[in-house]
Write a protein that holds these residues in place. Structure first.
Motif, mmCIF file in Angstrom:
data_model
loop_
_atom_site.group_PDB
_atom_site.id
_atom_site.type_symbol
_atom_site.label_atom_id
_atom_site.label_comp_id
_atom_site.label_asym_id
_atom_site.label_seq_id
_atom_site.Cartn_x
_atom_site.Cartn_y
_atom_site.Cartn_z
ATOM 1 N N LEU A 46 0.814 -1.213 0.000
ATOM 2 C CA LEU A 46 0.000 0.000 0.000
ATOM 3 C C LEU A 46 0.848 1.265 0.000
ATOM 4 C CD1 LEU A 46 -2.895 -0.986 2.419
ATOM 5 C CD2 LEU A 46 -2.922 -0.891 -0.076
ATOM 6 N N VAL A 47 2.120 1.128 0.375
ATOM 7 C CA VAL A 47 3.009 2.286 0.328
ATOM 8 C C VAL A 47 3.209 2.741 -1.118
ATOM 9 C CG1 VAL A 47 5.384 3.035 0.737
ATOM 10 C CG2 VAL A 47 4.139 1.793 2.504
ATOM 11 N N GLY A 48 3.256 1.776 -2.059
ATOM 12 C CA GLY A 48 3.356 2.158 -3.462
ATOM 13 C C GLY A 48 2.198 3.028 -3.898
ATOM 14 N N ASP A 49 0.993 2.674 -3.459
ATOM 15 C CA ASP A 49 -0.183 3.481 -3.770
ATOM 16 C C ASP A 49 -0.074 4.860 -3.119
ATOM 17 O OD1 ASP A 49 -2.979 3.788 -4.785
ATOM 18 O OD2 ASP A 49 -3.411 3.914 -2.644
ATOM 19 N N GLY A 76 8.710 18.233 -10.242
ATOM 20 C CA GLY A 76 7.855 18.526 -9.094
ATOM 21 C C GLY A 76 7.271 17.271 -8.483
ATOM 22 N N ALA A 77 6.814 16.364 -9.336
ATOM 23 C CA ALA A 77 6.242 15.110 -8.838
ATOM 24 C C ALA A 77 7.287 14.289 -8.100
ATOM 25 C CB ALA A 77 5.661 14.308 -10.008
ATOM 26 N N PHE A 78 8.508 14.236 -8.658
ATOM 27 C CA PHE A 78 9.571 13.453 -8.025
ATOM 28 C C PHE A 78 9.924 14.026 -6.652
ATOM 29 C CE2 PHE A 78 14.043 12.521 -7.189
ATOM 30 C CZ PHE A 78 14.066 11.142 -7.329
ATOM 31 N N VAL A 79 10.074 15.341 -6.578
ATOM 32 C CA VAL A 79 10.435 15.975 -5.304
ATOM 33 C C VAL A 79 9.343 15.760 -4.262
ATOM 34 C CG1 VAL A 79 10.838 18.202 -4.182
ATOM 35 C CG2 VAL A 79 11.962 17.673 -6.347
ATOM 36 N N ALA A 80 8.074 15.925 -4.663
ATOM 37 C CA ALA A 80 6.976 15.775 -3.707
ATOM 38 C C ALA A 80 6.900 14.352 -3.164
ATOM 39 C CB ALA A 80 5.655 16.161 -4.374
ATOM 40 N N ALA A 81 6.943 13.359 -4.063
ATOM 41 C CA ALA A 81 6.842 11.973 -3.607
ATOM 42 C C ALA A 81 8.069 11.559 -2.796
ATOM 43 C CB ALA A 81 6.665 11.040 -4.807
ATOM 44 N N LEU A 82 9.246 12.016 -3.219
ATOM 45 C CA LEU A 82 10.454 11.678 -2.470
ATOM 46 C C LEU A 82 10.431 12.318 -1.089
ATOM 47 C CD1 LEU A 82 13.138 10.174 -2.651
ATOM 48 C CD2 LEU A 82 14.184 12.281 -3.498
ATOM 49 N N LEU A 83 9.918 13.534 -1.003
ATOM 50 C CA LEU A 83 9.810 14.198 0.296
ATOM 51 C C LEU A 83 8.891 13.427 1.235
ATOM 52 C CD1 LEU A 83 10.523 16.662 2.037
ATOM 53 C CD2 LEU A 83 8.552 17.835 1.041
ATOM 54 N N VAL A 84 7.758 12.956 0.698
ATOM 55 C CA VAL A 84 6.850 12.147 1.512
ATOM 56 C C VAL A 84 7.545 10.871 1.979
ATOM 57 C CG1 VAL A 84 4.756 10.721 1.419
ATOM 58 C CG2 VAL A 84 4.725 13.061 0.553
ATOM 59 N N ALA A 85 8.276 10.211 1.069
ATOM 60 C CA ALA A 85 8.979 8.975 1.434
ATOM 61 C C ALA A 85 10.040 9.230 2.499
ATOM 62 C CB ALA A 85 9.612 8.357 0.192
ATOM 63 N N LEU A 86 10.807 10.306 2.334
ATOM 64 C CA LEU A 86 11.858 10.609 3.306
ATOM 65 C C LEU A 86 11.275 10.971 4.671
ATOM 66 C CD1 LEU A 86 14.324 12.679 1.075
ATOM 67 C CD2 LEU A 86 14.586 10.327 1.870
ATOM 68 N N LEU A 87 10.236 11.778 4.682
ATOM 69 C CA LEU A 87 9.612 12.155 5.955
ATOM 70 C C LEU A 87 9.046 10.933 6.670
ATOM 71 C CD1 LEU A 87 7.794 15.469 4.946
ATOM 72 C CD2 LEU A 87 9.770 15.234 6.456
ATOM 73 N N ALA A 88 8.398 10.056 5.899
ATOM 74 C CA ALA A 88 7.850 8.840 6.517
ATOM 75 C C ALA A 88 8.962 7.961 7.074
ATOM 76 C CB ALA A 88 7.010 8.069 5.496
ATOM 77 N N GLY A 89 10.073 7.853 6.326
ATOM 78 C CA GLY A 89 11.188 7.047 6.797
ATOM 79 C C GLY A 89 11.833 7.627 8.046
ATOM 80 N N LEU A 189 13.529 3.638 -2.016
ATOM 81 C CA LEU A 189 12.331 4.477 -2.117
ATOM 82 C C LEU A 189 12.441 5.451 -3.284
ATOM 83 C CD1 LEU A 189 11.579 5.289 1.647
ATOM 84 C CD2 LEU A 189 10.473 3.594 0.175
ATOM 85 N N ALA A 190 13.652 5.981 -3.508
ATOM 86 C CA ALA A 190 13.846 6.902 -4.633
ATOM 87 C C ALA A 190 13.623 6.189 -5.962
ATOM 88 C CB ALA A 190 15.245 7.503 -4.582
ATOM 89 N N LEU A 191 14.045 4.940 -6.068
ATOM 90 C CA LEU A 191 13.793 4.169 -7.288
ATOM 91 C C LEU A 191 12.296 3.963 -7.510
ATOM 92 C CD1 LEU A 191 16.597 1.445 -7.137
ATOM 93 C CD2 LEU A 191 16.469 3.416 -8.670
ATOM 94 N N VAL A 192 11.579 3.650 -6.446
ATOM 95 C CA VAL A 192 10.129 3.483 -6.575
ATOM 96 C C VAL A 192 9.487 4.785 -7.022
ATOM 97 C CG1 VAL A 192 8.000 2.977 -5.323
ATOM 98 C CG2 VAL A 192 10.055 1.626 -4.877
#
Length: 597
Positions: A46-49, A76-89, A189-192
């Protein structure tokens, strides 16, 4: 050509847009297989979603800053999603909260922010169609992005496969033996995120997750080793892309959902017939291992039967007379009707969005791309009405003239953007008809005199109807000419006939009203004593029904804004649409007829 070749190969051999779509999906499949497998092993399906939804605000910011720029929106999309992944991690590593809960929190924040950014643009149709993608409209830039991301991802996976696998399978062990555990986790996570960014350019954010997760979950029912899981998942993703595109082509279905549905069918068959952990294995563990071959045979049989029985436009027998006439493709049904009236038998006219269809949220199909590829003239409304069309025209390879029917019209502005619904003013319809007369006369010079005569007759009928409707409307006092419509599509009609109209939504059905908008509208209704609400043929009635219940207003009928009604019904032509809308409004404003006791 044999039937099997026609079904399974001919669409890709004949059409460049099908080859582009297939190449983009195959490139995604190569990396979606191993990445999806690792997400499943980490129990992060579900993290992928969540990360796919987290793309939304970044893409919206890119659009606001640079318009429909592939680079800006992707970055913009890459930065936003990566930021969410990093914050969650970070939250998961330094607080007791689990990573899945952190992802859920940050993805919901990102999703809400993205929706608000889009809403601030008045519901940008262009952005919505890019975000929710069409694989049929993959252009050179998108294809290079997908191929580049896939190549880099495969290279990094090959170089760092062992540490990524160790971190995915046993993160605690990896943290114990190596200080690079966090770096490996964030790289994964960055690859995903990178592959989701590439995927949303082709399939859209929602569909890209399907190609990432469904093949990986299906593969677990067949093999056990990690390498075999990754390879089989990539193979299932590639098969789903190929079969989904064929299904979309032959059955005239939207391509993205067709691809994901094929992947879903593979998952269901794997769940039922797989070798490990399937329903078959649980109920009859002693059954021979031929179930895999049986499942594959069933899937291919279902696909072949479905494709053979689909009413494929590519193999339909065309009318010889129609084939000899120049083909005119209009973006939606109202323009198509005008073109038929002006062109008559001199041209063959079709529309991309048919009667009853909503051009604001239209999802292109392979049949639409084929229509454009075979056209000699494309007619569009312009004024940002068909935000999805430019990429579709480019994907089709069409190089002919494009007539913007609103050329010469001074548009009204709504929320700072041009209102595209200019056809609701008969004066603007004159401009539409004149533009069509000139363009069709150039397309068929031998029929130019007949086209001019038909255009003149059409204008006479329009003017006569306009005078008749104005005479009917004159019987209604100006202070009573007030109504509420579903979305702001009738501004030109209101200005032309002296009517006061307000709307629940903005000028596009993709917009959503805010609480403040509804409150302002209800106060306005009470202050002006507006008692008539009108639904629209392409919109949902729920919001209007809610407003009617809360204000005590009466729903006065259905108006036709962006599309004609089906043939043989009340608004199956432009003139009938105009007549129906005005007479429906006038009828609602008339006092009720007293009944004789």
């Amino acid at each position: 050509m044999t039937l099997m070749q026609a079904l399974f190969w001919q669409p890709f051999a004949e059409f460049d847009f099908m080859r582009r779509a297939l190449v983009a999906c195959l490139a995604l499949a190569l990396t979606c297989g191993p990445l999806g497998t690792l997400l499943v092993l980490r129990r992060m399906s579900l993290v992928g979603d969540a990360m796919a939804h987290a793309l939304l605000p970044g893409a919206a910011v890119g659009y606001l800053l640079a318009g429909l720029s592939l680079g800006a929106m992707s970055a913009g999309a890459f930065v936003a999603a990566l930021l969410v992944a990093l914050l969650a991690g970070v939250v998961a590593r330094f607080t007791p909260q689990r990573e899945d809960a952190s992802f859920a929190a940050f993805y919901l924040i990102a999703l809400a922010a993205g929706v608000l950014l889009i809403a601030r643009q008045g519901g940008s149709v262009d952005l919505m169609h890019v975000l929710f993608g069409s694989v049929l409209a993959v252009d050179d830039a998108s294809l290079k992005l997908v191929a580049g991301v896939s190549s880099v991802s495969l290279l990094l996976l090959a170089l760092l496969w062992r540490p990524i696998v160790f971190e995915a399978c046993d993160g605690l062990f990896m943290r114990t033996v190596s200080r690079r555990s966090a770096a490996v986790h964030y790289l994964f996570l960055a690859l995903v995120v990178g592959n989701l960014v590439a995927g949303f350019q082709a399939l859209g954010t929602l569909m890209a997750v399907g190609l990432l997760m469904l093949p990986a979950t299906a593969a677990r029912f067949w093999v056990r080793s990690l390498e075999a899981l990754a390879l089989l998942a990539a193979g299932i993703a590639a098969f789903s892309a190929w079969a989904g595109l064929l299904l979309s082509y032959h059955a005239s279905l939207p391509s993205g959902p067709a691809i994901v549905l094929v992947a879903g069918l593979v998952y269901v068959l794997s769940l039922a017939l797989g070798r490990h952990g399937s329903l078959r294995a649980a109920w009859r563990p002693a059954m021979p291992a031929t179930a895999g071959a049986l499942g594959g045979t069933v899937l291919l049989t279902v696909l072949a039967v479905g494709l053979a029985g689909a009413p494929s436009p590519a193999h339909a027998q065309a009318n010889p007379q129609a084939a000899a006439r120049p083909r005119v493709v209009a973006s939606f049904s109202i323009l198509a009707d005008m073109a038929r009236e002006v062109g008559g038998d001199a041209v063959e006219v079709s529309s991309l969005v048919g009667p009853g269809g909503d051009a604001h949220v239209y999802e292109p199909t392979p049949a639409a791309v084929r229509q454009l590829a075979a056209a000699q003239l494309v007619v569009v409304n312009g004024l940002r009405f068909e935000g999805w069309l430019d990429r579709l025209v480019a994907a089709s390879g069409y190089r002919g003239p494009v007539l913007v029917a609103t050329t010469g019209i001074r548009p009204r502005l709504v929320y700072g953007a041009p209102d595209p619904h200019a056809w609701h003013d008969p004066a603007n319809a004159h401009v539409y008809i004149e533009n069509l007369r000139v363009a069709l006369g150039r397309l068929v010079p031998a029929q130019a005199a007949a086209i001019d005569a038909r255009a003149a007759q059409y204008l006479q009928r329009l003017d006569a109807q306009d005078q008749r409707l104005r005479a009917l409307l004159a019987k209604v006092p100006p202070e009573q000419r007030r109504a509420i419509t579903s979305h702001d599509a009738f501004g030109y009609l209101a200005a032309a006939y002296g009517i006061s109209l307000a709307s629940v939504q903005g000028w596009t059905t993709a917009a959503e009203p805010s609480a403040a908008d509804l409150a302002r509208l209800m106060r306005q209704m009470k202050a002006e004593q507006t008692r008539a609400l009108f639904l629209e043929n392409t919109g949902s009635p729920r919001m209007m029904q809610r407003v009617a219940q809360d204000t005590g207003a009466v729903i006065g009928g259905t108006l036709y804004a962006d599309a004609l009604s089906p043939p043989g019904t009340v608004a199956d032509s432009y003139l009938k649409l105009l007549d129906h809308n005005l007479t429906t409004l006038i009828a609602a404003w008339q006092p009720p007829v007293a009944r004789t006791p």
